[in-house]
Design a protein around this motif. Sequence first.
Motif, PDB file in Angstrom:
ATOM      1  N   THR A 262      -1.264  -1.935  -6.416  1.00 50.76           N
ATOM      2  CA  THR A 262      -0.113  -2.055  -5.518  1.00 50.76           C
ATOM      3  C   THR A 262       0.061  -3.423  -4.871  1.00 50.76           C
ATOM      4  O   THR A 262       1.177  -3.811  -4.536  1.00 50.76           O
ATOM      5  N   GLU A 263      -1.038  -4.170  -4.675  1.00 49.47           N
ATOM      6  CA  GLU A 263      -0.955  -5.471  -4.010  1.00 49.47           C
ATOM      7  C   GLU A 263      -1.146  -6.615  -5.003  1.00 49.47           C
ATOM      8  O   GLU A 263      -0.268  -7.465  -5.162  1.00 49.47           O
TER       9      GLU A 263
ATOM     10  N   GLN B  56      -2.209  -1.699   2.679  1.00 48.40           N
ATOM     11  CA  GLN B  56      -0.761  -1.855   2.639  1.00 48.40           C
ATOM     12  C   GLN B  56      -0.122  -0.609   2.043  1.00 48.40           C
ATOM     13  O   GLN B  56      -0.435  -0.228   0.917  1.00 48.40           O
TER      14      GLN B  56
ATOM     15  N   VAL C 202       2.254   1.527  -0.018  1.00 47.45           N
ATOM     16  CA  VAL C 202       3.150   1.287  -1.156  1.00 47.45           C
ATOM     17  C   VAL C 202       3.486   2.635  -1.793  1.00 47.45           C
ATOM     18  O   VAL C 202       2.588   3.427  -2.096  1.00 47.45           O
TER      19      VAL C 202
ATOM     20  N   GLN D 137       4.327   5.322  -4.561  1.00 45.91           N
ATOM     21  CA  GLN D 137       3.858   5.480  -5.938  1.00 45.91           C
ATOM     22  C   GLN D 137       4.620   6.599  -6.641  1.00 45.91           C
ATOM     23  O   GLN D 137       5.278   7.417  -6.003  1.00 45.91           O
TER      24      GLN D 137
ATOM     25  N   PRO E 175       3.288   1.993  -9.253  1.00 47.28           N
ATOM     26  CA  PRO E 175       4.120   1.764  -8.076  1.00 47.28           C
ATOM     27  C   PRO E 175       5.550   2.229  -8.352  1.00 47.28           C
ATOM     28  O   PRO E 175       6.019   2.194  -9.493  1.00 47.28           O
TER      29      PRO E 175
ATOM     30  N   ILE F 101       5.696   6.047   4.025  1.00 50.31           N
ATOM     31  CA  ILE F 101       5.600   4.595   3.835  1.00 50.31           C
ATOM     32  C   ILE F 101       6.278   3.857   4.983  1.00 50.31           C
ATOM     33  O   ILE F 101       5.738   2.871   5.525  1.00 50.31           O
TER      34      ILE F 101
ATOM     35  N   THR G  81       4.279   1.531   7.570  1.00 49.85           N
ATOM     36  CA  THR G  81       4.696   0.128   7.625  1.00 49.85           C
ATOM     37  C   THR G  81       5.010  -0.278   9.054  1.00 49.85           C
ATOM     38  O   THR G  81       4.627  -1.371   9.505  1.00 49.85           O
TER      39      THR G  81
END
Length: 399
Positions: free
Chosen positions: A85-86, A114, A116, A118, A276, A357, A361
């Motif tokens: 993901t990163e 982080q 993300v 999926q 992702p 998410i 975030t």
Amino acid sequence: MKKFTIRQAAGSALSIAAAIAIGTSSMAYASDYEMPRLMVIGTPGTSSGSFASTNGWAPIFQQQMGSNTRVVPEDSETQRYRRLTERRDIAISSVSAAEVRFQVQGIGGYAGTQPVAQRILWHHNDTPWGFVVSGDSDIKTMDDLKKGGVRVAQGVFSPPMVTAVTQALPAYLGLSEEEAKEVLRFVPASSYVENCRSVVEGKTDVAYCAPISSVLSEMEGSPGGIRWLPMDLDNSEAWSGFLTHRPMVVPVEIGMGVSTARGVDGLASNFLYGVPADVDADFAYSMAKWFHESYDDYKGTHALATRMSLEVFRDYLNRSPLPVHEGTVRYLKEVGAWTEEDDVWNNEAIAKMDRWIEARTAAMEEARENRIQASHENEEFLEILNRHTEGLEGFRSRL
């Protein structure tokens, strides 16, 4: 719970066999997409079935599709998540559905990662589980466990197995914590083999085991043999209780493992190939198409590869709470294995994941603004995270 077949999913005349004969338009579509030159798939470590089975189909994919394919073992679940993901240095990850729940909801070590979104690309493998007794036991049904004085093996080496027997099992039986202490007696086991073998050695009356384990083959051949207690797939109330504590397992009819387990209602823990959410839809479509159309070419490369059929994937989707990638959905629609009802639950799953998410975030941004380290070991950050995610519905298998 009503059992759901692929023919029902397809609607009317289409079957999986007929679905293979796809229209020429989709064939032309697939040929227009050029696969990446390098395909990296991340899996658990080298001793895992996921690593071995992925290495079974990867060379065939490389030969047929022209991508240099590499299977990278990564024992650390958090590191494999970050790479997917990163860092984006792996394209596909083999991951358990239970782990995806932790990743999305920021549970445990994922709290400071982080967030993300999926999506499911395809089904990878599944491990069936159930409750086993000795062949001459007077315990015939799950309800018989409530008669009192029943000894339950408790695999203290594994927190999920402890949860399965001390919390999920009583909830399935409709027992409160106090009632469970009165009718069930938990017997510690220091290893998986000891946990399962205890029922044929007379040390316990019931154990939570996977019928694909070699120790179950030994037990099946022991004097008196073994039996499995059916966990009625139609008993939604019981399953709702079980899923409260093990939310990502899937109620299934056991179809693999020792002969005594096959055909018995139990549960499965599923591994998926995940990507992702922002992965190119054409890539996801082409991968889904290859997994399906080349199944006969790779199904014999590893025992777990047989769990990558469209039929197994379709059965899993009847219970999955996780969203499927739009490219995979497009392909499933083309072969008649996706319905309007599937669109409804999938859109709900996407919306649920988006809420998680967005909330996480916002928690990360607040922590950054206040120079608070985003870590699962930082209580100050966890307070922020809990405040932002409070009230959000968690992921759990659909009944």
